[in-house]
Enzyme design. Structure first.
Site, PDB file in Angstrom:
ATOM      1  N   PRO A  38       0.839  -1.204   0.000  1.00 43.47           N
ATOM      2  CA  PRO A  38       0.000   0.000   0.000  1.00 43.47           C
ATOM      3  C   PRO A  38       0.871   1.249   0.000  1.00 43.47           C
ATOM      4  O   PRO A  38       1.823   1.339   0.784  1.00 43.47           O
ATOM      5  CB  PRO A  38      -0.784  -0.127   1.307  1.00 43.47           C
ATOM      6  N   THR A  40       0.463   5.525  -0.176  1.00 47.96           N
ATOM      7  CA  THR A  40      -0.265   6.783  -0.270  1.00 47.96           C
ATOM      8  C   THR A  40       0.326   7.639  -1.376  1.00 47.96           C
ATOM      9  O   THR A  40       1.535   7.826  -1.438  1.00 47.96           O
ATOM     10  CB  THR A  40      -0.162   7.520   1.081  1.00 47.96           C
ATOM     11  N   GLN A 113      -6.853  -0.886   1.452  1.00 44.31           N
ATOM     12  CA  GLN A 113      -6.284  -0.733   2.795  1.00 44.31           C
ATOM     13  C   GLN A 113      -7.110   0.298   3.568  1.00 44.31           C
ATOM     14  O   GLN A 113      -7.206   1.463   3.172  1.00 44.31           O
ATOM     15  CB  GLN A 113      -4.819  -0.289   2.747  1.00 44.31           C
ATOM     16  N   ALA A 189      -0.731  -0.788  11.210  1.00 46.44           N
ATOM     17  CA  ALA A 189       0.728  -0.632  11.305  1.00 46.44           C
ATOM     18  C   ALA A 189       1.143   0.838  11.375  1.00 46.44           C
ATOM     19  O   ALA A 189       0.314   1.750  11.421  1.00 46.44           O
ATOM     20  CB  ALA A 189       1.370  -1.292  10.086  1.00 46.44           C
ATOM     21  N   TYR A 192      -0.352   4.363  13.250  1.00 47.33           N
ATOM     22  CA  TYR A 192      -1.677   4.964  13.100  1.00 47.33           C
ATOM     23  C   TYR A 192      -2.654   4.377  14.135  1.00 47.33           C
ATOM     24  O   TYR A 192      -2.243   3.640  15.025  1.00 47.33           O
ATOM     25  CB  TYR A 192      -2.147   4.816  11.648  1.00 47.33           C
TER      26      TYR A 192
HETATM   27  C1  FNR Z   1       4.330   3.897   1.879  1.00 53.39           C
HETATM   28  N1  FNR Z   1       3.987   2.915   2.820  1.00 53.39           N
HETATM   29  C2  FNR Z   1       2.674   2.814   3.247  1.00 53.39           C
HETATM   30  N2  FNR Z   1       2.295   1.795   4.089  1.00 53.39           N
HETATM   31  C3  FNR Z   1       1.004   1.607   4.402  1.00 53.39           C
HETATM   32  O1  FNR Z   1       0.691   0.672   5.124  1.00 53.39           O
HETATM   33  N3  FNR Z   1       0.040   2.440   3.910  1.00 53.39           N
HETATM   34  C4  FNR Z   1       0.327   3.506   3.115  1.00 53.39           C
HETATM   35  O2  FNR Z   1      -0.597   4.222   2.688  1.00 53.39           O
HETATM   36  C5  FNR Z   1       1.693   3.728   2.800  1.00 53.39           C
HETATM   37  N4  FNR Z   1       2.087   4.785   2.034  1.00 53.39           N
HETATM   38  C6  FNR Z   1       3.355   4.852   1.486  1.00 53.39           C
HETATM   39  C7  FNR Z   1       3.673   5.811   0.521  1.00 53.39           C
HETATM   40  C8  FNR Z   1       4.925   5.810  -0.070  1.00 53.39           C
HETATM   41  C9  FNR Z   1       5.232   6.839  -1.132  1.00 53.39           C
HETATM   42  C10 FNR Z   1       5.893   4.856   0.307  1.00 53.39           C
HETATM   43  C11 FNR Z   1       7.247   4.820  -0.358  1.00 53.39           C
HETATM   44  C12 FNR Z   1       5.587   3.927   1.279  1.00 53.39           C
HETATM   45  C13 FNR Z   1       4.963   1.880   3.182  1.00 53.39           C
HETATM   46  C14 FNR Z   1       5.002   0.774   2.118  1.00 53.39           C
HETATM   47  O3  FNR Z   1       3.811   0.034   2.114  1.00 53.39           O
HETATM   48  C15 FNR Z   1       6.179  -0.207   2.371  1.00 53.39           C
HETATM   49  O4  FNR Z   1       6.073  -0.727   3.667  1.00 53.39           O
HETATM   50  C16 FNR Z   1       7.543   0.460   2.213  1.00 53.39           C
HETATM   51  O5  FNR Z   1       7.594   1.260   1.046  1.00 53.39           O
HETATM   52  C17 FNR Z   1       8.674  -0.585   2.186  1.00 53.39           C
HETATM   53  O6  FNR Z   1       8.565  -1.407   1.054  1.00 53.39           O
HETATM   54  P1  FNR Z   1       9.552  -1.189  -0.222  1.00 53.39           P
HETATM   55  O7  FNR Z   1       9.184   0.114  -0.849  1.00 53.39           O
HETATM   56  O8  FNR Z   1      10.957  -1.164   0.313  1.00 53.39           O
HETATM   57  O9  FNR Z   1       9.298  -2.383  -1.110  1.00 53.39           O
END
Ligand code: FNR
Length: 360
Positions: A38, A40, A113, A189, A192
């Site tokens: 997920p 944002t 999500q 997670a 939040y």
């Molecule tokens: C995230 N991550 C994130 N996690 C989540 O649970 N909900 C969300 O809305 C977001 N938003 C979000 C935005 C952006 C721009 C990033 C880069 C990350 C965290 C994401 O799900 C993930 O845990 C991390 O990016 C680590 O995984 P990678 O990128 O190393 O494969």
């Protein structure tokens, strides 16, 4: 087949782990073990409705086994970022329909999500109201999207308000199914609202929702059960951060809360538990290892690993039995056609923060 790294060939390990189908449960079989994490993007319109550009963005990535949408807010007081989509008005449900239809047209699968930020907010996002939280514990620091503003003191939820938030999660789950999602992931997670109940740093309550392991886990379990009652447990996943690393201070007593929570989740036959972390090589003394190793040890169902994995390290971790599915985030922003590239043994484009400016 030998393990080749040269362009045009992929290793047998990657073929057998990442690209093999995976039966999540009776209702859901994934075409491969790569999940879109997920993320944002803050690109919803001003009614907080998913747009057709967002539909195209998700559809471009629908060759992964499962897409998880960006955090999607369950009710008005759950916001902490600009232009984040919601799923509590009919217009928002209809906006998401566009996305799920585009993904399904490409034979993809997508979970929503469901998100409430709790104290990680500011009155500017809440019509002037204070953010709500388990307890009135201030969050120190500057807002990630408004460097001129500081987080501050939230308002502790009254006992009578908590069932209404649980109900809002359940309604959001039903709305997600109405919008055509294949299931939902509870955002439990990254500091939040759900996570705030699970950690001693942010939960100082003395009523049924704090003060003991069972009480601290109660809100998360009620949310899981309420949504499961609406849409069936097989369509419900949960993202957890047993190690405090983001918007929450660690406390040595926290792992007992998570052990209890995971024991309870073991009884509920939900779809999966998913690690919420940015870098899963991070070791937590009080978890005796990584966040994912802790989830693996205490949860008996499907575990989705996540956090700075490469294709090779994810394949190795799945081969080692460290988790069952891998969620990939930033590499999927950089490489919309990630699965195709892996299959063809093509080099991947590295992620760059500047890529967040558009919905490529
Ligand atoms: C995230 N991550 C994130 N996690 C989540 O649970 N909900 C969300 O809305 C977001 N938003 C979000 C935005 C952006 C721009 C990033 C880069 C990350 C965290 C994401 O799900 C993930 O845990 C991390 O990016 C680590 O995984 P990678 O990128 O190393 O494969």
């Amino acid at each position: 087949m030998a393990e080749g790294k040269s362009e045009g060939s992929i290793s047998l390990k990657i073929e057998l782990t990442l690209l093999s189908p995976f039966q999540l449960n009776d209702q859901l079989t994934l075409t491969n073990r790569i999940v879109m994490a997920p993320m944002t993007r803050s690109m919803a319109n001003d009614q907080l409705v998913a747009t057709k550009e967002m539909a195209a963005y998700y559809a471009r990535r629908s060759a992964v086994g499962l897409l998880i949408s960006e955090g999607t807010v369950i009710r008005r007081d759950g916001y902490g970022y600009p232009n984040v989509p919601g799923i509590y008005t009919q217009q928002q449900i209809d906006g998401w329909k566009r996305v799920t239809e585009a993904v399904h047209k490409n034979d993809g699968k997508i979970f929503a999500q469901l998100w409430h930020v709790g104290r990680v907010s500011h009155p500017i996002y809440l019509g002037g109201e204070l953010p709500v939280a388990p307890s009135a514990v201030p969050l120190k620091g500057i807002l990630s999207r408004r460097k001129d503003l500081e987080y501050g003191m939230p308002r502790a939820l009254a006992l009578s308000e908590i069932p209404m938030i649980v109900e809002a999660f359940a309604e959001a789950g039903a709305n997600a199914i109405q919008a055509g999602f294949d299931g939902i992931e509870i955002h439990g997670a990254n500091g939040y609202l759900v996570d705030q109940f699970l950690h001693h740093n942010t939960n100082r309550r003395k009523d049924n929702y704090g003060g003991s392991i069972e009480n601290m886990a109660r809100f998360a379990i009620e949310v899981v059960k309420a949504i499961s009652d609406e849409i069936g447990p097989q369509r419900v996943g949960v993202r957890l951060s047993p190690g405090a690393y983001h918007y929450i201070e660690p406390d040595e007593r926290d792992p007992e809360v998570f052990k209890y929570l995971l024991q309870q989740l073991n009884l509920l036959e939900i779809a999966y538990v998913h690690t919420g972390i940015f870098d899963d090589s991070m070791q937590f003394d009080y978890l005796s290892g990584t966040a994912t190793s802790f989830l693996r040890e205490h949860y008996t169902g499907t575990v989705i690993g996540c956090g700075s994995y490469t294709i090779e390290s994810a394949a190795q971790a799945i081969a080692n039995g460290e988790f069952d599915l891998i969620a990939i985030g930033r590499l999927l922003i950089a490489n919309p056609n990630l699965v195709e590239k892996i299959r063809a043994g093509k080099e991947l484009i590295p992620y760059d923060k500047a890529m967040l400016k558009t919905l490529h």
